[in-house]
Each structure stands twice: as structure tokens, then as C-alpha cells.
Design a protein around this motif. Sequence first.
Motif, mmCIF file in Angstrom:
data_model
loop_
_atom_site.group_PDB
_atom_site.id
_atom_site.type_symbol
_atom_site.label_atom_id
_atom_site.label_comp_id
_atom_site.label_asym_id
_atom_site.label_seq_id
_atom_site.Cartn_x
_atom_site.Cartn_y
_atom_site.Cartn_z
ATOM 1 N N GLN A 51 -48.700 52.607 112.095
ATOM 2 C CA GLN A 51 -47.267 52.859 112.045
ATOM 3 C C GLN A 51 -46.920 54.245 112.589
ATOM 4 N N ARG A 52 -47.900 54.934 113.122
ATOM 5 C CA ARG A 52 -47.681 56.298 113.592
ATOM 6 C C ARG A 52 -46.766 56.335 114.822
ATOM 7 N N ARG A 53 -46.083 57.444 114.993
ATOM 8 C CA ARG A 53 -45.381 57.707 116.241
ATOM 9 C C ARG A 53 -46.442 58.014 117.286
ATOM 10 N N VAL A 54 -46.464 57.235 118.366
ATOM 11 C CA VAL A 54 -47.487 57.380 119.402
ATOM 12 C C VAL A 54 -46.804 57.647 120.740
ATOM 13 N N ILE A 55 -47.167 58.748 121.371
ATOM 14 C CA ILE A 55 -46.637 59.099 122.689
ATOM 15 C C ILE A 55 -47.796 59.122 123.667
ATOM 16 N N SER A 56 -47.765 58.223 124.654
ATOM 17 C CA SER A 56 -48.796 58.194 125.694
ATOM 18 C C SER A 56 -48.244 58.794 126.971
ATOM 19 N N GLU B 36 -46.483 48.174 123.718
ATOM 20 C CA GLU B 36 -45.546 47.163 123.204
ATOM 21 C C GLU B 36 -45.952 46.663 121.819
ATOM 22 N N LYS B 37 -47.239 46.636 121.543
ATOM 23 C CA LYS B 37 -47.717 46.134 120.256
ATOM 24 C C LYS B 37 -47.442 47.089 119.104
ATOM 25 N N LEU B 38 -47.310 48.362 119.408
ATOM 26 C CA LEU B 38 -47.108 49.364 118.366
ATOM 27 C C LEU B 38 -45.626 49.503 118.036
ATOM 28 N N PRO B 39 -45.287 49.651 116.773
ATOM 29 C CA PRO B 39 -43.870 49.664 116.384
ATOM 30 C C PRO B 39 -43.128 50.937 116.773
ATOM 31 N N ALA C 93 -44.011 53.439 119.535
ATOM 32 C CA ALA C 93 -44.789 54.005 120.629
ATOM 33 C C ALA C 93 -43.979 54.015 121.923
ATOM 34 N N VAL C 94 -44.297 54.979 122.785
ATOM 35 C CA VAL C 94 -43.634 55.083 124.073
ATOM 36 C C VAL C 94 -44.657 55.587 125.092
ATOM 37 N N ALA C 95 -44.522 55.147 126.336
ATOM 38 C CA ALA C 95 -45.422 55.577 127.405
ATOM 39 C C ALA C 95 -44.627 56.266 128.509
ATOM 40 N N HIS C 96 -45.134 57.398 128.976
ATOM 41 C CA HIS C 96 -44.548 58.146 130.092
ATOM 42 C C HIS C 96 -45.596 58.210 131.197
ATOM 43 N N ILE C 97 -45.242 57.763 132.397
ATOM 44 C CA ILE C 97 -46.206 57.680 133.497
ATOM 45 C C ILE C 97 -45.661 58.425 134.705
#
Length: 402
Positions: A296-301, A322-325, A327-331
Motif C-alpha cells: 500500500q506504499r506510495r511508490v514513485i518510479s 497499474e497493479k499498485l494502488p 504508484a506512478v511512473a515517470h519516464i
Amino acid sequence: MLSPKSTDIVRATLPAVGGAIGEIAPLFYDKLFAAHPALLRDLFNRGNQASGTQQQALAGAIAAFATALVEHPETRPDAMLSRIAHKHVSLGIRPEQYQVVRLHLFEAIAEVLGDAVTEEVAAAWDEVYWLMANALIALEARLYEQAGTDGADGTAGAGVFRPYGVVSRLAETAEVTTFFVRPLDGGPLPAFRPGQYVSVQVELADGARQIRQYSLSGRPDDALQFSVKRVTGEPDGEVSHHLHDRVAAGDTLMISAPAGDVALDEGDGPVLLASAGIGCTPMTGMLAHLAATGSQRRVISVHADRSQATHAFRADLLQLTEKLPDAVAHIWYEEPEGDWPADRTGYADLSRIEVPAGTTAYLCGPLPFLRSARAQLLAAGVRAAAVHYEVFGPDMWLGADA
């Protein structure tokens, strides 16, 4: 802790030794390999020796350790020692090899510094060496015991490598291939922490048994998974080319117990995973663990690459996010293909990302990326102690924050 007499001598001679360490280190390796050629053939990375990066890393580690002893005698640079110990354990370094290293290192010091190395100076630096060596031996003994890789007679590191069968392989990009392997001895898969690596030993055409470290890039239920980028140049790329061109399903590889001090913590605070290029491999392993455990952690990739085509695990990054509640990805891509946002073109810029208070960050990629990312995170208020990094090859950053 250094004795008072040795502290004074080391402090006085540190500028001379530190200034000459770049000359001492390569001479040490020349002497070591002349006396023990099997070490270069079967233990040390021939690519790193040819490029000089291993010599520079050794020089940096010795200078940093000695400096820490005289400037901060009440503390020990455990972060630096842990990094070295994990690498040694992945190679099966044994306690008795420290005596061999000491012999040739002090021969090199005496040859470079000449008459400046009096008996007192030699004794003081011998104290420095054995403080570092004995600390590493103790750390490595605990790691070997935890991994269950002591020999039947208790010999440290005797059982580090096991034979694994290659179950399958998967081309992630034109340059990156993932290998799935299982133990051939019928034993269970080893436990590992997300972010750790294994050493892979291969026998090359000239008979050398060269070893390289590869991050565990996922968590399949019945196999270990590691990914290899094809490296250009000789001898730099000799192992990656061998794995890409010669190793197929059904082949056998000798693989170490997992090691590595940069591993995902089990807390519940925000986590940031930042990578560039093939540095995405340990981050993918961490992200897969977070998704599989329903974190449930805030995840920033954050990931930076040359283009979509060179971005290994691009689909995994998007699917796992997408599976994590939360989370966000920056590319970022330097040379994006097709329609791509202008503000995500070029090098990664972490200063443009909102980083929550209490974030723990994990970084992996080339050294310029690591330096830039770390500086941006510190400027954003992330504690220095909460920024962890992994660099492939000899750690040229050792001692920077010891």
C-alpha cells in the motif's frame, strides 16, 4: 580504532600515501597477478582490470578508510565495508586471501614510496590494513553463515557457487536478455531480498572462468531471474557476449548465492525507485515484489533511457505500476520515438517530481546519473541516509558518504 601512535603517523603520511595510491594500486595488481595468475583468470574481472576501474576503486576504498580512521575515530565506515563485503561474498573470497593481498600491497607501497616507508610507517599502515581486513572478514563470515554457503568443514565461502540449469531465456530488447535458472542439485531456491544480485561464472573459450554480477530482475515462483545487457568491447563484454551468444535452455551455469547491500526495506513509507539504462533491473525486481505483496506504499518510479526500443522491462514497469494502488511512473527518453512529451525528453530531472516527506530512495544506473539524481533528491529534502544506490562494476563512489 587505530592506536594513538599509528593515528599520528597515518595522519602525517596520508597525503603522501593518498597522492601515490593511484600508482600503488596498479603495481599491486601487477605483483598479485604475476604471483597468482589464476586470480586474474578465474576471479578478478579482466575488463575492469584492463580499464583501470578496479585499481581506482581499490585506491578510493583504502584512502577513504584511512581518512575515516583518523578523522572520525569513534565510528567505522560500515556502509563502505558492507558494500565491499557483499561483493566479496558473491565471489567466494576467503579469509586467507587477505594475507596474500597484504603481502603484495605492501610490496607495492614500499616500491613506490621508497625510503619514506620506515618501520614505523609500515607498522602504522599495517594496522590500518588489518583493521579493514578483519572488519571485512567478520562481516563476510556472517553473510556466509546467513546464506548457508560455508563448506562442510566450516570453510567460509566454500559453497558459494551452485550449478543451475537454464530453463529459458527471453529477449527484452535487442541488447538485453533475461535468463531463468533453477538449481541442478535438487535443493531449494535461495532466499533473496528485492534489489540483490547473483554472481554468474562462465567458462570462456580460453579456459578462463570469469565472473560477473547481475541483478535479480523479477520473482518467478520456481526459478531465479537475472538480466544481462550485451556490453561492447574486449575484454569488457566477453561474459555478456558469451551469455547472449552461447547459453541456451538446457545449459548449466555456476551461480552464487544472492548478495548485495542495496535491497528494498520492508517499511510502509514512500519509496522512490530511480534508474537509467540497464539500471532498471534491480528496480524491476523491487517493483515486482511490491506488487506481489500487495503493498500500500506510495511508490514513485523514475526511469531514463535512450528510447522506447532500448528500454528493457518497459511493459513490466507500466503493468506493475497499474497493479499498485498508489504508484506512478515517470519516464524520460533521449531520442523518443513517435509522439512523446517534450518535458519528458532528454535526461531525467527528479527536481520536477513531487517527492513526499519520509521517502526512501533507491538509485541504479551510470555514475553521472547517480550523482545527479542524488543531488536532486537531497535538494528536495530527502535525507542523505535514505538515498541508497547500486552501481554496476567497481564502485567509484565508495567512501563518498562513509
